[in-house]
Design a protein around this motif. Structure first.
Motif, PDB file in Angstrom:
ATOM      1  N   VAL A  92      55.428  25.173  37.928  1.00  0.00           N
ATOM      2  CA  VAL A  92      54.851  25.114  39.270  1.00  0.00           C
ATOM      3  C   VAL A  92      53.358  25.417  39.221  1.00  0.00           C
ATOM      4  CG1 VAL A  92      54.822  26.219  41.549  1.00  0.00           C
ATOM      5  CG2 VAL A  92      57.006  25.625  40.479  1.00  0.00           C
ATOM      6  N   ARG A  93      52.974  26.443  38.452  1.00  0.00           N
ATOM      7  CA  ARG A  93      51.569  26.859  38.415  1.00  0.00           C
ATOM      8  C   ARG A  93      50.657  25.783  37.866  1.00  0.00           C
ATOM      9  NH1 ARG A  93      53.525  32.038  35.507  1.00  0.00           N
ATOM     10  NH2 ARG A  93      54.661  33.036  37.207  1.00  0.00           N
ATOM     11  N   ARG A  94      51.177  24.929  37.007  1.00  0.00           N
ATOM     12  CA  ARG A  94      50.360  23.848  36.468  1.00  0.00           C
ATOM     13  C   ARG A  94      50.045  22.788  37.521  1.00  0.00           C
ATOM     14  NH1 ARG A  94      53.506  24.393  31.529  1.00  0.00           N
ATOM     15  NH2 ARG A  94      54.856  22.650  32.101  1.00  0.00           N
ATOM     16  N   HIS A  95      50.807  22.794  38.603  1.00  0.00           N
ATOM     17  CA  HIS A  95      50.649  21.748  39.614  1.00  0.00           C
ATOM     18  C   HIS A  95      50.000  22.234  40.904  1.00  0.00           C
ATOM     19  CE1 HIS A  95      52.871  18.706  37.378  1.00  0.00           C
ATOM     20  NE2 HIS A  95      53.708  19.658  37.023  1.00  0.00           N
ATOM     21  N   ILE A  96      49.560  23.503  40.942  1.00  0.00           N
ATOM     22  CA  ILE A  96      48.979  24.029  42.172  1.00  0.00           C
ATOM     23  C   ILE A  96      47.609  24.646  41.901  1.00  0.00           C
ATOM     24  CG2 ILE A  96      51.252  24.497  43.172  1.00  0.00           C
ATOM     25  CD1 ILE A  96      50.787  27.474  42.605  1.00  0.00           C
ATOM     26  N   GLY A  97      46.771  24.656  42.952  1.00  0.00           N
ATOM     27  CA  GLY A  97      45.524  25.396  42.957  1.00  0.00           C
ATOM     28  C   GLY A  97      45.556  26.335  44.142  1.00  0.00           C
ATOM     29  N   LEU A  98      44.921  27.483  44.020  1.00  0.00           N
ATOM     30  CA  LEU A  98      44.996  28.487  45.082  1.00  0.00           C
ATOM     31  C   LEU A  98      43.625  29.091  45.331  1.00  0.00           C
ATOM     32  CD1 LEU A  98      46.474  30.430  47.014  1.00  0.00           C
ATOM     33  CD2 LEU A  98      47.045  31.843  45.022  1.00  0.00           C
ATOM     34  N   VAL A  99      43.227  29.113  46.593  1.00  0.00           N
ATOM     35  CA  VAL A  99      42.021  29.801  47.027  1.00  0.00           C
ATOM     36  C   VAL A  99      42.452  30.988  47.865  1.00  0.00           C
ATOM     37  CG1 VAL A  99      39.871  29.643  48.349  1.00  0.00           C
ATOM     38  CG2 VAL A  99      40.645  27.692  46.976  1.00  0.00           C
ATOM     39  N   PHE A 100      42.195  32.193  47.369  1.00  0.00           N
ATOM     40  CA  PHE A 100      42.613  33.417  48.039  1.00  0.00           C
ATOM     41  C   PHE A 100      41.739  33.711  49.263  1.00  0.00           C
ATOM     42  CE2 PHE A 100      43.803  34.065  43.560  1.00  0.00           C
ATOM     43  CZ  PHE A 100      45.134  34.436  43.689  1.00  0.00           C
ATOM     44  N   GLN A 101      42.225  34.650  50.073  1.00  0.00           N
ATOM     45  CA  GLN A 101      41.419  35.110  51.207  1.00  0.00           C
ATOM     46  C   GLN A 101      40.147  35.793  50.725  1.00  0.00           C
ATOM     47  OE1 GLN A 101      43.384  37.483  54.174  1.00  0.00           O
ATOM     48  NE2 GLN A 101      45.334  36.438  53.861  1.00  0.00           N
ATOM     49  N   ASP A 102      40.276  36.647  49.732  1.00  0.00           N
ATOM     50  CA  ASP A 102      39.138  37.435  49.255  1.00  0.00           C
ATOM     51  C   ASP A 102      38.493  36.756  48.050  1.00  0.00           C
ATOM     52  OD1 ASP A 102      39.671  39.402  51.161  1.00  0.00           O
ATOM     53  OD2 ASP A 102      41.121  40.394  49.833  1.00  0.00           O
ATOM     54  N   PRO A 103      37.182  36.950  47.859  1.00  0.00           N
ATOM     55  CA  PRO A 103      36.479  36.312  46.738  1.00  0.00           C
ATOM     56  C   PRO A 103      37.056  36.751  45.392  1.00  0.00           C
ATOM     57  CG  PRO A 103      34.926  37.211  48.344  1.00  0.00           C
ATOM     58  CD  PRO A 103      36.275  37.733  48.726  1.00  0.00           C
ATOM     59  N   THR A 104      37.171  35.822  44.457  1.00  0.00           N
ATOM     60  CA  THR A 104      37.675  36.141  43.117  1.00  0.00           C
ATOM     61  C   THR A 104      36.774  35.566  42.017  1.00  0.00           C
ATOM     62  OG1 THR A 104      39.101  34.188  43.175  1.00  0.00           O
ATOM     63  CG2 THR A 104      40.086  36.279  43.868  1.00  0.00           C
ATOM     64  N   LEU A 105      35.587  35.083  42.385  1.00  0.00           N
ATOM     65  CA  LEU A 105      34.649  34.587  41.389  1.00  0.00           C
ATOM     66  C   LEU A 105      33.973  35.748  40.664  1.00  0.00           C
ATOM     67  CD1 LEU A 105      32.903  31.883  43.592  1.00  0.00           C
ATOM     68  CD2 LEU A 105      34.490  31.415  41.710  1.00  0.00           C
ATOM     69  N   ASP A 106      33.507  35.493  39.448  1.00  0.00           N
ATOM     70  CA  ASP A 106      32.701  36.473  38.721  1.00  0.00           C
ATOM     71  C   ASP A 106      31.240  36.184  39.045  1.00  0.00           C
ATOM     72  OD1 ASP A 106      31.278  38.041  36.876  1.00  0.00           O
ATOM     73  OD2 ASP A 106      32.845  37.859  35.360  1.00  0.00           O
ATOM     74  N   ASP A 107      30.616  37.057  39.838  1.00  0.00           N
ATOM     75  CA  ASP A 107      29.244  36.769  40.281  1.00  0.00           C
ATOM     76  C   ASP A 107      28.201  37.029  39.207  1.00  0.00           C
ATOM     77  OD1 ASP A 107      29.094  39.517  40.251  1.00  0.00           O
ATOM     78  OD2 ASP A 107      28.794  39.739  42.411  1.00  0.00           O
ATOM     79  N   ARG A 108      28.647  37.509  38.029  1.00  0.00           N
ATOM     80  CA  ARG A 108      27.701  37.679  36.911  1.00  0.00           C
ATOM     81  C   ARG A 108      27.603  36.405  36.080  1.00  0.00           C
ATOM     82  NH1 ARG A 108      30.885  42.719  34.667  1.00  0.00           N
ATOM     83  NH2 ARG A 108      32.499  41.196  35.213  1.00  0.00           N
ATOM     84  N   LEU A 109      28.442  35.421  36.406  1.00  0.00           N
ATOM     85  CA  LEU A 109      28.433  34.140  35.707  1.00  0.00           C
ATOM     86  C   LEU A 109      27.843  33.066  36.611  1.00  0.00           C
ATOM     87  CD1 LEU A 109      32.018  34.138  34.125  1.00  0.00           C
ATOM     88  CD2 LEU A 109      29.875  34.912  33.073  1.00  0.00           C
ATOM     89  N   THR A 110      27.410  31.977  36.008  1.00  0.00           N
ATOM     90  CA  THR A 110      26.940  30.843  36.793  1.00  0.00           C
ATOM     91  C   THR A 110      28.134  30.078  37.355  1.00  0.00           C
ATOM     92  OG1 THR A 110      26.960  29.302  34.933  1.00  0.00           O
ATOM     93  CG2 THR A 110      24.955  30.615  35.267  1.00  0.00           C
ATOM     94  N   ALA A 111      27.822  29.116  38.216  1.00  0.00           N
ATOM     95  CA  ALA A 111      28.883  28.285  38.785  1.00  0.00           C
ATOM     96  C   ALA A 111      29.661  27.574  37.689  1.00  0.00           C
ATOM     97  CB  ALA A 111      28.284  27.272  39.755  1.00  0.00           C
TER      98      ALA A 111
END
Length: 341
Positions: A92-111
């Protein structure tokens, strides 16, 4: 109420969409004596934008957690892309993408570094990574910022990058859990332009949870959920049509005379605090005839078409609470972010 966003694109023709990509039957989730999700059943069609609309604590995020393999159902069955969520979570996980309510990006990295890290976690073939980064950044209009640190991004830009990241492994279903909380109206509109363009170009299925009425208008179908139960499910237009006709409120120099005159003319009328309320089809077009039929001078007039606010009030007996939706537990978010698919 939430601020308005730009009008959505016309939803896809339901006859052109495929078979269900999400199938839910009698899904229940209990926490001790508390039932967060109470025996709900629904399908989501391939290529559809499907919205869960409900207030804080309604069960939206609990449901999306189960659909995304992050929480186990107490009872019931879920299939995503034909795979059983409980017995085949890795598939299932291979077939889905998820955007959480709260930010989960690493802001010390570039886009692009955030995207590349995600590609490693999802085992995207190395030969495809650069092309996919280019593609997803184009979809969310961030190509020119690919080398910038995320710490330099606005909230809206970071949100769009999270959507791009969720698309890196080319999912069949994109889950958006309260995706625009905290964004200003212009940024919300831009984000939804990105999402709808992505849906058009990739035929991806979008599953959205929201407590914003105007955001739910982007959906092909809406499920209204409250106290863990789905209490209505249909297209936005069908839900609003079920409420009934448009209304026109008239304030006149003599409301009693006006009501009697309008009733003699065949209109359905009721007295309200500010005058007379008339139930008609195509309220704005009916105004000249109502003014003529009232028989007394009209001081003010206001037409009203049924809205999703009216729908929610009709089915729940109250207005939706304008508050942040229930957050997905931080531990669940962390486990999801660490997993290698």
């Amino acid at each position: 109420m939430s601020s308005a966003v730009a009008a959505p694109d016309t939803p896809a023709d339901p006859t052109l969409r495929g078979a269900p990509v999400i199938e839910v039957r009698d899904l229940t989730r209990r926490f001790g004596d508390f039932t967060a999700v109470d025996s709900i059943s629904f399908d989501v069609l391939r290529g559809e934008v499907f919205a869960f609309l409900g207030p804080n604590g309604a069960g939206k995020s609990t449901t999306i957690s189960m659909l995304c393999t992050l929480a186990h159902p107490t009872a019931g069955e879920i299939r995503v892309g034909g795979a059983d969520v409980t017995r085949q979570p890795k598939l299932v996980r291979r077939h889905i993408g998820l955007v959480f309510q709260d930010p989960t990006l690493d802001d010390r990295l570039t886009a692009q570094e955030n995207l590349r890290f995600h590609a490693v976690l999802y085992r995207v073939p190395a030969a495809e990574v650069d092309a996919r980064i280019k593609r997803v950044l184009e979809l969310v209009n961030l190509s020119e910022r690919r080398g910038d640190l995320v710490s330099e991004f606005s909230g809206g830009m970071a949100r769009r990058l999270e959507i791009a990241r969720a698309l890196m492994h080319v999912p069949d279903v994109l889950f958006l859990d309260e995706p625009t909380i905290g964004l200003d109206p212009q940024t919300r509109a831009l984000m939804w332009e990105d999402v709808m363009r992505m849906r058009r170009e990739s035929n991806i299925t979008v599953f959205l949870t929201t407590h914003y009425m105007d955001e739910a208008e982007y959906a092909d179908r809406i499920a209204i959920i409250d106290h863990g139960k789905i209490i209505a499910i249909d297209t936005p237009s069908a839900l609003k049509s079920a409420i009934g006709a448009d209304t026109v409120d008239l304030s006149t120099t003599d409301d009693t005379v006006a009501i009697a005159a309008l009733e003699r003319a065949g209109y359905r009328v009721e007295a309200v605090t500010e005058g007379a309320r008339v139930f008609v089809e195509h309220g704005e077009n009916a105004i000249p005839g109502l003014i003529a039929a009232a028989g007394v001078p009209v001081l003010s007039v206001r037409a009203h078409q049924p809205t999703l606010d009216d729908v929610f009030l009709r089915y729940t007996g109250r207005e939706i609470r304008e508050s942040h939706a229930e957050a997905m537990p931080a531990g669940i978010r962390a486990r999801f972010a660490r997993r290698r698919r």
